[in-house]
Scaffold this active site. Structure first.
Site, PDB file in Angstrom:
ATOM      1  N   HIS A 171      17.585 -36.417  -8.739  1.00 33.86           N
ATOM      2  CA  HIS A 171      16.874 -36.841  -7.535  1.00 33.86           C
ATOM      3  C   HIS A 171      15.388 -36.478  -7.595  1.00 33.86           C
ATOM      4  O   HIS A 171      14.721 -36.439  -6.564  1.00 33.86           O
ATOM      5  CB  HIS A 171      17.534 -36.214  -6.300  1.00 33.86           C
ATOM      6  CG  HIS A 171      18.966 -36.636  -6.139  1.00 33.86           C
ATOM      7  ND1 HIS A 171      19.329 -37.903  -5.765  1.00 33.86           N
ATOM      8  CD2 HIS A 171      20.123 -35.966  -6.381  1.00 33.86           C
ATOM      9  CE1 HIS A 171      20.653 -37.997  -5.741  1.00 33.86           C
ATOM     10  NE2 HIS A 171      21.160 -36.832  -6.116  1.00 33.86           N
ATOM     11  N   CYS A 221       0.844  -1.186   0.000  1.00 30.93           N
ATOM     12  CA  CYS A 221       0.000   0.000   0.000  1.00 30.93           C
ATOM     13  C   CYS A 221       0.883   1.241   0.000  1.00 30.93           C
ATOM     14  O   CYS A 221       1.909   1.295   0.671  1.00 30.93           O
ATOM     15  CB  CYS A 221      -0.949   0.091   1.198  1.00 30.93           C
ATOM     16  SG  CYS A 221      -2.056  -1.291   1.351  1.00 30.93           S
ATOM     17  N   LYS A 234      12.319 -14.734 -11.605  1.00 34.85           N
ATOM     18  CA  LYS A 234      12.000 -13.639 -12.555  1.00 34.85           C
ATOM     19  C   LYS A 234      10.929 -14.076 -13.528  1.00 34.85           C
ATOM     20  O   LYS A 234       9.987 -13.357 -13.795  1.00 34.85           O
ATOM     21  CB  LYS A 234      13.225 -13.215 -13.358  1.00 34.85           C
ATOM     22  CG  LYS A 234      14.252 -12.299 -12.797  1.00 34.85           C
ATOM     23  CD  LYS A 234      13.846 -10.969 -12.275  1.00 34.85           C
ATOM     24  CE  LYS A 234      13.197 -11.061 -10.923  1.00 34.85           C
ATOM     25  NZ  LYS A 234      13.927 -10.788  -9.760  1.00 34.85           N
ATOM     26  N   ARG A 281       3.896  -0.159  -4.895  1.00 34.93           N
ATOM     27  CA  ARG A 281       3.651  -0.762  -3.581  1.00 34.93           C
ATOM     28  C   ARG A 281       2.336  -1.539  -3.525  1.00 34.93           C
ATOM     29  O   ARG A 281       2.073  -2.263  -2.560  1.00 34.93           O
ATOM     30  CB  ARG A 281       3.614   0.324  -2.503  1.00 34.93           C
ATOM     31  CG  ARG A 281       4.888   1.121  -2.405  1.00 34.93           C
ATOM     32  CD  ARG A 281       4.750   2.218  -1.367  1.00 34.93           C
ATOM     33  NE  ARG A 281       4.608   1.673  -0.036  1.00 34.93           N
ATOM     34  CZ  ARG A 281       5.617   1.389   0.775  1.00 34.93           C
ATOM     35  NH1 ARG A 281       6.845   1.604   0.385  1.00 34.93           N
ATOM     36  NH2 ARG A 281       5.406   0.899   1.974  1.00 34.93           N
ATOM     37  N   GLU A 326      17.184 -17.413  -9.178  1.00 37.33           N
ATOM     38  CA  GLU A 326      16.764 -16.053  -9.500  1.00 37.33           C
ATOM     39  C   GLU A 326      16.127 -15.988 -10.903  1.00 37.33           C
ATOM     40  O   GLU A 326      15.126 -15.311 -11.106  1.00 37.33           O
ATOM     41  CB  GLU A 326      17.977 -15.110  -9.376  1.00 37.33           C
ATOM     42  CG  GLU A 326      17.735 -13.661  -9.751  1.00 37.33           C
ATOM     43  CD  GLU A 326      16.625 -12.962  -8.969  1.00 37.33           C
ATOM     44  OE1 GLU A 326      16.122 -13.506  -7.978  1.00 37.33           O
ATOM     45  OE2 GLU A 326      16.238 -11.868  -9.397  1.00 37.33           O
ATOM     46  N   LYS A 361       5.940  -4.210  -4.477  1.00 39.61           N
ATOM     47  CA  LYS A 361       7.395  -4.072  -4.406  1.00 39.61           C
ATOM     48  C   LYS A 361       7.901  -4.164  -2.975  1.00 39.61           C
ATOM     49  O   LYS A 361       8.962  -4.695  -2.711  1.00 39.61           O
ATOM     50  CB  LYS A 361       7.764  -2.722  -5.014  1.00 39.61           C
ATOM     51  CG  LYS A 361       9.247  -2.448  -5.063  1.00 39.61           C
ATOM     52  CD  LYS A 361       9.808  -2.875  -6.382  1.00 39.61           C
ATOM     53  CE  LYS A 361      11.306  -2.825  -6.422  1.00 39.61           C
ATOM     54  NZ  LYS A 361      11.868  -3.984  -7.112  1.00 39.61           N
ATOM     55  N   ASN A 367      -1.694   1.811   5.914  1.00 41.08           N
ATOM     56  CA  ASN A 367      -0.827   0.787   5.317  1.00 41.08           C
ATOM     57  C   ASN A 367      -0.346  -0.091   6.462  1.00 41.08           C
ATOM     58  O   ASN A 367       0.216   0.423   7.431  1.00 41.08           O
ATOM     59  CB  ASN A 367       0.354   1.493   4.620  1.00 41.08           C
ATOM     60  CG  ASN A 367       1.474   0.544   4.256  1.00 41.08           C
ATOM     61  OD1 ASN A 367       1.244  -0.628   4.007  1.00 41.08           O
ATOM     62  ND2 ASN A 367       2.697   1.037   4.226  1.00 41.08           N
ATOM     63  N   GLY A 368      -0.599  -1.398   6.381  1.00 36.89           N
ATOM     64  CA  GLY A 368      -0.172  -2.293   7.471  1.00 36.89           C
ATOM     65  C   GLY A 368      -1.270  -3.288   7.800  1.00 36.89           C
ATOM     66  O   GLY A 368      -2.214  -3.456   7.027  1.00 36.89           O
ATOM     67  N   GLU A 421       7.376 -14.656 -11.776  1.00 37.10           N
ATOM     68  CA  GLU A 421       6.659 -13.503 -11.223  1.00 37.10           C
ATOM     69  C   GLU A 421       6.135 -12.556 -12.287  1.00 37.10           C
ATOM     70  O   GLU A 421       5.126 -11.896 -12.068  1.00 37.10           O
ATOM     71  CB  GLU A 421       7.490 -12.756 -10.180  1.00 37.10           C
ATOM     72  CG  GLU A 421       8.687 -12.034 -10.716  1.00 37.10           C
ATOM     73  CD  GLU A 421       9.497 -11.352  -9.620  1.00 37.10           C
ATOM     74  OE1 GLU A 421       8.914 -10.913  -8.635  1.00 37.10           O
ATOM     75  OE2 GLU A 421      10.729 -11.261  -9.788  1.00 37.10           O
ATOM     76  N   TRP A 449      -2.747  -2.692  -1.696  1.00 40.35           N
ATOM     77  CA  TRP A 449      -2.414  -4.106  -1.906  1.00 40.35           C
ATOM     78  C   TRP A 449      -3.216  -4.837  -0.828  1.00 40.35           C
ATOM     79  O   TRP A 449      -2.907  -4.737   0.364  1.00 40.35           O
ATOM     80  CB  TRP A 449      -0.916  -4.335  -1.722  1.00 40.35           C
ATOM     81  CG  TRP A 449      -0.488  -5.724  -2.068  1.00 40.35           C
ATOM     82  CD1 TRP A 449      -0.139  -6.188  -3.305  1.00 40.35           C
ATOM     83  CD2 TRP A 449      -0.342  -6.829  -1.168  1.00 40.35           C
ATOM     84  NE1 TRP A 449       0.193  -7.516  -3.222  1.00 40.35           N
ATOM     85  CE2 TRP A 449       0.088  -7.938  -1.927  1.00 40.35           C
ATOM     86  CE3 TRP A 449      -0.541  -6.995   0.207  1.00 40.35           C
ATOM     87  CZ2 TRP A 449       0.326  -9.188  -1.362  1.00 40.35           C
ATOM     88  CZ3 TRP A 449      -0.297  -8.240   0.777  1.00 40.35           C
ATOM     89  CH2 TRP A 449       0.134  -9.320  -0.020  1.00 40.35           C
TER      90      TRP A 449
HETATM   91  C1  F6R Z   1      11.449 -10.426  -6.755  1.00 36.14           C
HETATM   92  C2  F6R Z   1      11.364  -9.459  -5.684  1.00 36.14           C
HETATM   93  C3  F6R Z   1      11.047  -9.920  -4.328  1.00 36.14           C
HETATM   94  C4  F6R Z   1      11.898  -9.153  -3.301  1.00 36.14           C
HETATM   95  C5  F6R Z   1      11.485  -9.535  -1.870  1.00 36.14           C
HETATM   96  C6  F6R Z   1      12.363  -8.862  -0.836  1.00 36.14           C
HETATM   97  O1  F6R Z   1      11.788  -9.834  -7.965  1.00 36.14           O
HETATM   98  O2  F6R Z   1      11.537  -8.288  -5.916  1.00 36.14           O
HETATM   99  O3  F6R Z   1      11.223 -11.291  -4.199  1.00 36.14           O
HETATM  100  O4  F6R Z   1      13.236  -9.462  -3.508  1.00 36.14           O
HETATM  101  O5  F6R Z   1      10.151  -9.154  -1.672  1.00 36.14           O
HETATM  102  O6  F6R Z   1      12.278  -7.478  -0.924  1.00 36.14           O
HETATM  103  P1  F6R Z   1      13.393  -6.554  -0.300  1.00 36.14           P
HETATM  104  O7  F6R Z   1      14.658  -6.804  -1.008  1.00 36.14           O
HETATM  105  O8  F6R Z   1      12.876  -5.165  -0.527  1.00 36.14           O
HETATM  106  O9  F6R Z   1      13.495  -6.898   1.154  1.00 36.14           O
END
Ligand code: F6R
Length: 612
Positions: free
Chosen positions: A508, A2, A489, A27, A485, A607, A99-100, A492, A73
């Site tokens: 395995h 949020c 990517k 956010r 990773e 984010k 927010n929270g 998501e 969110w």
């Molecule tokens: C994936 C992504 C998330 C963040 C995770 C941690 O692309 O962005 O998996 O890496 O939410 O976020 P931070 O780094 O802000 O603690």
């Protein structure tokens, strides 16, 4: 999660609210709303993005010089018009954004219902707001005092901003766990979840601390008290953020811009940290803690998501260069596992946003048991940066695309510098290797430039695979976290199911998945386990899997057996994640575009994960 904004001053507030919400949309973006005071409170909100909110307010009265806005969110209740913020209190005299998460909202709601309150939404936020109204009415208190008392009954996290019809010259804000920044300019104040909506109006900001309540009035300006009613003198910080960093700068998406920024952002992560002649590496922020880290029983790395993957790379680096035992933990598991933490443990918390709730809670747990906590954060002044004993910023600049790209390579760069510095100091990294690594590290930005030049080739490749339903990513040693990773990517932003595995684990279990429908991305640079990874590729081909391989420039062996190869420039294997992750970012980007996905704002994600 949020995004919240607020304003009180002389100007018309609506344009600031809308622009600010667009900046904060990373956010959360499932619904949006604004409330403005112009004699009466005008409230507009809807399911959808800020652009949808703009549509519904187009012909409405949006005048007012005090107002609040929210981009959501969803946590409690579906993303719909009713659950969107702002919320009115029961009597409709107070309006609030939140927010929270209020954890004890069910019990509070029951009590309030028994006292005659009715609720329009399913949100925990409306419960908090009605609690504030109830305290105010019952005790006949000024609104800011009612906020303070109500918040002491609340369990959970919040950043709130509210105002009431009865106090038309006052905005009240409070925070615990979720971030809130107050921008100060002449005769006007701005509030936001982070500094990005504020930076073009003022560079003077106050970061509200947990359990602080701010009252901002036109006449008396900003006053802050703690939840225990102690007055606080606000500390004013100077913002260094550049506005250009918040724009797309000609790119179609923030994600693409951020992928292309990596040669620059990695340089920024290294800037001033390697001596001119390359003989020394020093990170100012942790200088005084290096002896403590070297004497540590072990390093525990805590992080989530992509940052956790950077932590896995760091495990290899710290053990390899500095011979310090490392454990890498998901912050969300660590915080609730009753972990054994010693006073001579050093915790490294990695976070792009510096606001991730689980990482923050894990830090507090480690601190409470006497461990030293070092932060690796991107956002300057963020909660994690402030909660840690010391740390190093990654200096990647604002990352707005929800999928992390440049923040990951910046984290790996800073962690590499840390490992180099520690290994040198401890004497576990021979001079020759140290010099070669530093030399190679300095060349990484130009090598990434070369990878970026293959964008068209990667785009063509993505056309062959964009309708796949599953992907497997394999890597070994330093390439294993890159496989994880790469898979993250892809899933998501394109919603294709993808799994990352250590290449040797394939037999395995995952090998059972392989058939002609299964694209397998194998990260196979020339490195320690090269021959073994080549055998894995043979095993996949023998089962008719389709192999896309990331190989070192000039590779002759894998290119003979893999279906498709992307060549990357050679470097020390410890630095290869910085290069090999880039083509995987581009591959995900192009596949997601072909599937018509919103790459900058993938569904269900946000984010900054400020709730657990
Ligand atoms: C994936 C992504 C998330 C963040 C995770 C941690 O692309 O962005 O998996 O890496 O939410 O976020 P931070 O780094 O802000 O603690």
């Amino acid at each position: 999660m949020c995004g919240i904004v607020g304003y009180i001053g002389e100007k018309q507030v609506y344009p600031f609210l809308i622009k600010g919400l667009k900046r904060l949309e990373y956010r959360g973006y499932d619904s949006a709303g604004v409330a403005l005071l112009n004699g009466d409170i005008k409230l507009y909100k809807c399911k959808g993005k800020v652009a949808d909110l703009e549509k519904i307010t187009k012909d409405q009265d949006t005048k007012g010089s005090i107002g609040i806005g929210h981009t959501r969110w969803a946590t409690h209740g579906l993303p719909n018009d009713v659950n969107a913020h702002p919320h009115f209190s029961d009597s409709k005299s107070i309006v609030m954004i939140h927010n929270g998460i209020i954890e004890n909202y069910t019990a509070l709601r029951k009590t309030l219902e028994s006292r005659g309150y009715t609720f329009r939404s399913e949100t925990d936020s409306e419960v908090l707001l009605n609690l504030i109204e109830d305290v105010q009415k019952k005790e006949k208190l000024p609104l800011n005092e009612a906020v303070r008392i109500a918040l002491s009954e609340v369990v959970g996290a919040y950043a709130i901003v509210l105002f009431s019809k009865e106090n038309p010259d006052q905005l009240i804000a409070a925070k615990k766990g979720s971030p809130l920044v107050i921008g100060i300019s002449k005769d006007e104040y701005f509030l936001a979840s982070d500094a990005t909506p504020i930076v073009e109006y003022t560079r003077e900001v106050v970061y509200l601390e947990d359990l602080e309540i701010a009252t901002i009035s036109r006449k008396e300006g900003l006053k802050i008290v703690t939840i225990k009613n102690q007055e606080i003198t606000p500390y004013i910080h100077a913002l260094e953020l550049q506005i250009e960093a918040l724009e797309k700068g000609g790119y179609e998406h923030f994600m693409l811009k951020e992928i292309y920024e990596q040669p620059r952002s990695i340089k920024d992560s290294m800037r001033g940290r390697i001596s001119e002649d390359g003989s020394r590496v020093a990170l100012g922020g942790i200088k005084d803690y290096e002896d403590k880290i070297l004497a540590a029983r072990r390093i525990i790395i805590i992080a989530c998501g992509t940052s956790w993957h950077a932590g896995l790379v760091a495990e290899y680096l710290f053990e390899d260069f500095a011979r310090i035992p490392v454990e890498v933990e998901y912050a969300s598991e660590f915080r609730y596992r009753n972990p054994v933490i010693y006073e001579d443990d050093v915790i490294i918390a990695i976070s792009q946003s510096g606001e991730t709730a689980d990482t923050l809670a894990a830090i507090e747990l480690a601190k409470s048991q006497g461990a030293t906590v070092i932060g690796v954060c991107n956002v300057v002044g963020s909660s994690i940066a402030r909660a840690t004993h010391a740390g190093s910023y990654t200096h990647a600049g604002p990352e707005i695309g929800v999928a992390s790209t440049k923040a990951f390579t910046a984290q790996v760069t800073v962690l590499t510098l840390m490992a180099l510095s520690l290994g040198r100091k401890k004497g576990t990294l021979p001079d020759q290797r140290f010099n070669r690594l530093v030399d190679d590290l300095k060349k990484i930005p130009s090598k990434i430039e070369k990878v970026l030049k293959q964008n068209d080739k990667i785009e063509r490749l993505s056309k062959l695979f964009f309708d796949a339903t599953n992907f497997l990513y394999l890597g070994r040693g330093y390439s294993f976290p890159v496989a994880l990773e790469g898979a993250l990517k892809l899933k998501e932003i394109s919603y294709i199911h993808a799994e990352g595995y250590p290449a040797a684990e394939m037999k395995h279990g995952p090998i059972a998945l392989i058939d002609e429908q299964m694209p397998v991305v194998v990260i196979a640079p020339r490195a320690t386990h090269y021959e073994k990874v080549v055998s894995n590729i043979q095993e996949i081909k023998a089962r008719k899997g389709v192999v896309i391989s990331i190989v070192t420039q000039g590779d002759k062996v894998v290119s003979e057996i893999a279906d498709h190869c992307i060549e990357v420039p050679d470097t020390d294997e410890a630095l290869m994640p910085l290069i090999s992750s880039v083509p995987l970012q581009l591959l995900s980007y192009h596949i997601a575009l072909l599937r018509e996905c919103n790459v900058d704002q993938p569904r269900n994600l946000a984010k900054s994960v400020t709730v657990e």
